[in-house]
Write a protein that holds these residues in place. Structure first.
Motif, mmCIF file in Angstrom:
data_model
loop_
_atom_site.group_PDB
_atom_site.id
_atom_site.type_symbol
_atom_site.label_atom_id
_atom_site.label_comp_id
_atom_site.label_asym_id
_atom_site.label_seq_id
_atom_site.Cartn_x
_atom_site.Cartn_y
_atom_site.Cartn_z
ATOM 1 N N UNK A 157 10.623 16.424 -19.665
ATOM 2 C CA UNK A 157 9.254 16.054 -19.273
ATOM 3 C C UNK A 157 8.204 16.821 -20.087
ATOM 4 N N UNK A 158 7.134 16.148 -20.421
ATOM 5 C CA UNK A 158 6.011 16.777 -21.112
ATOM 6 C C UNK A 158 6.021 16.621 -22.612
ATOM 7 N N UNK A 159 7.149 16.186 -23.177
ATOM 8 C CA UNK A 159 7.261 16.107 -24.636
ATOM 9 C C UNK A 159 6.230 15.167 -25.229
ATOM 10 N N UNK A 160 6.076 13.996 -24.656
ATOM 11 C CA UNK A 160 5.156 12.996 -25.223
ATOM 12 C C UNK A 160 3.719 13.511 -25.210
ATOM 13 N N UNK A 161 3.335 14.205 -24.168
ATOM 14 C CA UNK A 161 1.971 14.730 -24.078
ATOM 15 C C UNK A 161 1.713 15.783 -25.162
ATOM 16 N N UNK A 162 2.703 16.637 -25.402
ATOM 17 C CA UNK A 162 2.543 17.639 -26.469
ATOM 18 C C UNK A 162 2.462 16.972 -27.836
ATOM 19 N N UNK A 163 3.258 15.942 -28.040
ATOM 20 C CA UNK A 163 3.216 15.228 -29.318
ATOM 21 C C UNK A 163 1.847 14.607 -29.545
ATOM 22 N N UNK A 164 1.303 13.988 -28.529
ATOM 23 C CA UNK A 164 -0.013 13.365 -28.703
ATOM 24 C C UNK A 164 -1.081 14.419 -28.960
ATOM 25 N N UNK A 165 -0.961 15.570 -28.320
ATOM 26 C CA UNK A 165 -1.945 16.634 -28.553
ATOM 27 C C UNK A 165 -1.902 17.082 -30.019
ATOM 28 N N UNK A 166 -0.706 17.158 -30.607
ATOM 29 C CA UNK A 166 -0.610 17.562 -32.014
ATOM 30 C C UNK A 166 -1.255 16.529 -32.930
ATOM 31 N N UNK A 167 -1.169 15.258 -32.576
ATOM 32 C CA UNK A 167 -1.817 14.221 -33.375
ATOM 33 C C UNK A 167 -3.334 14.361 -33.311
ATOM 34 N N UNK A 168 -3.842 14.813 -32.194
ATOM 35 C CA UNK A 168 -5.277 15.055 -32.075
ATOM 36 C C UNK A 168 -5.708 16.273 -32.873
ATOM 37 N N UNK A 169 -4.767 17.236 -33.069
ATOM 38 C CA UNK A 169 -5.103 18.498 -33.713
ATOM 39 C C UNK A 169 -4.843 18.507 -35.223
ATOM 40 N N UNK A 170 -4.294 17.419 -35.758
ATOM 41 C CA UNK A 170 -4.155 17.387 -37.213
ATOM 42 C C UNK A 170 -2.839 16.885 -37.764
ATOM 43 N N UNK A 171 -1.835 16.606 -36.933
ATOM 44 C CA UNK A 171 -0.623 15.984 -37.449
ATOM 45 C C UNK A 171 -0.964 14.586 -37.950
ATOM 46 N N UNK A 172 -0.405 14.199 -39.090
ATOM 47 C CA UNK A 172 -0.749 12.909 -39.691
ATOM 48 C C UNK A 172 0.451 11.975 -39.803
ATOM 49 N N UNK A 173 1.586 12.383 -39.266
ATOM 50 C CA UNK A 173 2.774 11.535 -39.244
ATOM 51 C C UNK A 173 3.419 11.684 -37.863
ATOM 52 N N UNK A 174 3.819 10.555 -37.289
ATOM 53 C CA UNK A 174 4.512 10.560 -36.002
ATOM 54 C C UNK A 174 6.008 10.416 -36.252
ATOM 55 N N UNK A 175 6.799 11.324 -35.678
ATOM 56 C CA UNK A 175 8.227 11.317 -35.900
ATOM 57 C C UNK A 175 9.004 10.658 -34.782
ATOM 58 N N UNK A 176 10.209 10.233 -35.137
ATOM 59 C CA UNK A 176 11.166 9.723 -34.170
ATOM 60 C C UNK A 176 12.553 10.164 -34.588
ATOM 61 N N UNK A 177 13.531 10.017 -33.703
ATOM 62 C CA UNK A 177 14.881 10.470 -34.036
ATOM 63 C C UNK A 177 15.931 9.696 -33.241
ATOM 64 N N UNK A 178 16.880 9.113 -33.933
ATOM 65 C CA UNK A 178 18.070 8.488 -33.350
ATOM 66 C C UNK A 178 17.762 7.785 -32.028
ATOM 67 N N UNK A 179 17.039 6.676 -32.071
ATOM 68 C CA UNK A 179 16.582 6.020 -30.836
ATOM 69 C C UNK A 179 17.705 5.644 -29.877
ATOM 70 N N UNK A 180 18.870 5.278 -30.423
ATOM 71 C CA UNK A 180 19.993 4.896 -29.555
ATOM 72 C C UNK A 180 20.825 6.102 -29.144
ATOM 73 N N UNK A 181 21.160 6.933 -30.091
ATOM 74 C CA UNK A 181 22.173 7.958 -29.856
ATOM 75 C C UNK A 181 21.655 9.177 -29.110
ATOM 76 N N UNK A 182 20.386 9.544 -29.303
ATOM 77 C CA UNK A 182 19.867 10.753 -28.656
ATOM 78 C C UNK A 182 19.200 10.416 -27.321
#
Length: 402
Positions: A157-182
């Motif tokens: 819990x909370x991961x998505x909210x932290x990711x969005x906050x980083x996009x507001x603070x200057x991250x310019x690429x959104x990452x993903x990982x192994x949508x099925x397996x992980x």
């Protein structure tokens, strides 16, 4: 600024004039016309500077003593090894990130796409360390930061909210990982990745370690969303080493889709037992290909030395390249290929014989290296280097000067 007596891609010596960060003139070298203030290339090769489009600055142990590798197999086991150890390193994370980025620039890398792990454990701490290093070396390198859910999007819990906050603070690429397996919910995983990227108008880069048919299934879902959201030219697949390992027909289908949607591929030149994408075929299909070092002697593995020329050798070696043109093509991928992923305004490589980056109008991001030919330079990997970013000398002889 003028650079004299440099051999673009190992060809005849020229003098290069730089104006406002771009190459403005390229003329045959005339020793008698040398003037005070010129940068003397000393007959070295000139290449576009290196572009590391897949590096994890946030987990580096460069500069620290070697330690026993304690990671368990698999993405989750390796992630836990990092999580259990990164706070106990001999120096602080911000210092490690700064030291690693400095060493990368000194070796000739002036374009960097770095992951910043964001999860319920580290929250924004790793992102902030990478952001601080980016700001410190803003005059010496272009750095893109990816908000990366190394532990998945849905498991804590909370991961998505932290990711969005980083996009507001200057991250310019959104990452993903192994949508099925992980996360084991590819629809929800990709809906979040593409939804946040669309909302904040940033690019996407998805780690894909999944095997064979599962990797193809995830890629089909990625292509569907790329097409539906009009995100052509905004998506990269990283690793994806199993996409060439199912059948020739399946590989051809996925390459056709990547080409049509301008989905790029970032590889770290792994040693695999299966059949990888063919570099020449990817370029011929119009697919942007870039190279990265992945981890830097971290809690995932003991590999990595901040030198993308070393990884260029590895790319050529793991793909079994012997001909000069193909080894030079590996160098083109490590330099210009990655640059076109970070900046889609740059023209992608057109063939295995394409040698861009030192022509009039190209960005003045160059590295001068000793060597008889490009192939010999890749094989020898010497230390006589001068690094130029945005028209300024930023490093010489593996030391930063700016």
């Amino acid at each position: 600024m003028r650079i004299t007596n440099v051999r673009p891609w190992g060809q005849s010596p020229v003098d290069i004039e730089i104006t406002d960060g771009l190459i403005s003139h390229v003329v045959p070298h005339v020793p008698a016309l040398a003037r005070i203030g010129d940068v003397d290339g000393r007959g070295r090769l000139g290449l576009p500077s290196f572009s590391d489009v897949h590096v994890h600055l946030d987990s580096t142990r460069i500069g620290l003593p070697f330690r026993e590798h304690t990671g368990a197999p698999g993405v989750w086991g390796m992630m836990l090894n990092d999580r259990n150890n990164w706070r106990d390193a001999e120096t602080s994370l911000p210092d490690r990130v700064v030291g690693t980025l400095e060493r990368m620039i000194a070796h000739g890398t002036t374009r960097v796409r770095s992951y910043a792990q964001i999860d319920a454990d580290c929250k924004l701490e790793k992102f902030e360390a990478v952001l601080a290093a980016k700001e410190k070396f803003a005059a010496s390198a272009d750095v893109q930061i990816m908000a990366f859910p190394q532990a998945g999007l849905l498991l804590e819990p909370g991961t998505v909210q932290y990711l969005e906050e980083s996009l507001k603070l200057g991250a310019t690429v959104m990452g993903g990982i192994d949508p099925c397996q992980l996360d084991r919910d590819p629809v929800r995983h990709l809906d979040i990745v593409f939804g946040l990227a669309d909302k904040h108008q940033v690019d996407i880069d998805i780690h894909l370690h999944e095997p064979g048919h599962l990797a193809h299934f995830s890629t089909e879902l990625i292509m569907e969303r790329t097409r539906a959201l009009g995100m052509e030219g905004r998506v990269t697949l990283s690793h994806a080493y199993e996409l060439g390992n199912v059948s020739d027909a399946a590989t051809e289908r996925v390459m056709d889709g990547m080409s049509a949607l301008d989905i790029s591929w970032a590889t770290v030149a792994p040693a695999t037992s299966g059949k990888q994408f063919n570099l020449a075929a990817m370029t011929q299909a119009g697919i942007r290909v870039g190279l990265g070092e992945d981890g830097q002697r971290d809690y995932w593995s003991p590999y990595g030395d901040c030198d993308l020329l070393s990884r260029t050798w590895q790319l050529a070696f793991t793909h079994g390249l012997r001909q000069d043109e193909l080894i030079e093509h590996a160098a083109a991928i490590a330099t210009w290929g990655g640059a076109t992923i970070m900046n889609r305004g740059l023209t992608r490589l057109g063939s295995t014989g394409d040698r861009p980056g030192l022509r009039v109008g190209d960005p003045a991001d160059l590295v001068l290296l000793a060597g008889e030919t490009v192939t010999s330079t890749v094989m020898d990997r010497g230390n006589d280097r001068t690094v130029i970013h945005d028209g300024l000398v930023v490093a010489d002889q593996l030391e930063l000067v700016l």
